[in-house]
Design a protein around this motif. Sequence first.
Motif, short mmCIF file in Angstrom:
data_model
loop_
_atom_site.label_atom_id
_atom_site.label_comp_id
_atom_site.label_asym_id
_atom_site.label_seq_id
_atom_site.Cartn_x
_atom_site.Cartn_y
_atom_site.Cartn_z
N GLU A 47 3.36 -2.02 4.06
CA GLU A 47 3.79 -1.36 5.29
C GLU A 47 3.41 0.12 5.28
OE1 GLU A 47 5.52 -2.46 8.13
OE2 GLU A 47 4.98 -4.45 7.39
N THR A 48 3.61 0.77 4.13
CA THR A 48 3.26 2.19 4.01
C THR A 48 1.77 2.39 4.15
OG1 THR A 48 5.17 2.55 2.58
CG2 THR A 48 3.41 4.20 2.49
N GLU A 52 -0.15 4.56 6.99
CA GLU A 52 -1.08 5.64 6.65
C GLU A 52 -2.41 5.46 7.35
OE1 GLU A 52 -1.47 6.10 2.44
OE2 GLU A 52 0.63 6.67 2.18
N VAL A 53 -2.91 4.23 7.41
CA VAL A 53 -4.17 3.96 8.09
C VAL A 53 -4.04 4.28 9.58
CG1 VAL A 53 -5.77 2.12 8.78
CG2 VAL A 53 -5.00 2.28 6.41
N LYS A 54 -2.93 3.88 10.18
CA LYS A 54 -2.71 4.17 11.60
C LYS A 54 -2.63 5.67 11.85
CE LYS A 54 -0.45 -0.14 12.88
NZ LYS A 54 0.79 -0.78 13.33
N ILE A 55 -1.95 6.39 10.97
CA ILE A 55 -1.84 7.85 11.12
C ILE A 55 -3.21 8.50 10.99
CG2 ILE A 55 -0.95 9.94 9.99
CD1 ILE A 55 1.61 8.30 9.41
N MET A 56 -4.01 8.05 10.02
CA MET A 56 -5.36 8.61 9.85
C MET A 56 -6.20 8.36 11.10
SD MET A 56 -6.01 7.77 5.78
CE MET A 56 -7.69 7.37 6.05
N LEU A 57 -6.10 7.15 11.68
CA LEU A 57 -6.86 6.84 12.88
C LEU A 57 -6.39 7.69 14.06
CD1 LEU A 57 -8.97 5.04 14.24
CD2 LEU A 57 -7.15 3.38 14.68
N MET A 58 -5.08 7.87 14.19
CA MET A 58 -4.56 8.72 15.26
C MET A 58 -5.01 10.16 15.07
SD MET A 58 -0.70 7.13 15.80
CE MET A 58 -0.04 8.71 15.99
#
Length: 83
Positions: A47-48, A52-58
């Motif tokens: 989940e973490t 993190e991947v979603k935050i990097m993409l955003m």
Amino acid sequence: MASGHNDQLTLAWAMAILSSTQSPVILTSHDRQAQEDRSNARHDYEETLEAEVKIMLMHKNLGALCEEQWGNCSSYARNSLIC
């Protein structure tokens, strides 16, 4: 006096039998808990990592949007100054 000594031996014997029968159950319970803890830790890690991947993409998308908007602002400012 002999009766008290026999009672103590009987109690000690009963406690020994009780502990020998309970220890496998307790160990099995600890193993199950450890397995569950590992499973929960693995799930938390996944989940973490996904977050993190979603935050990097955003962050990447926001950076691109800011550059695009800054470029528009810069060209607007240049056009305003020229005119």
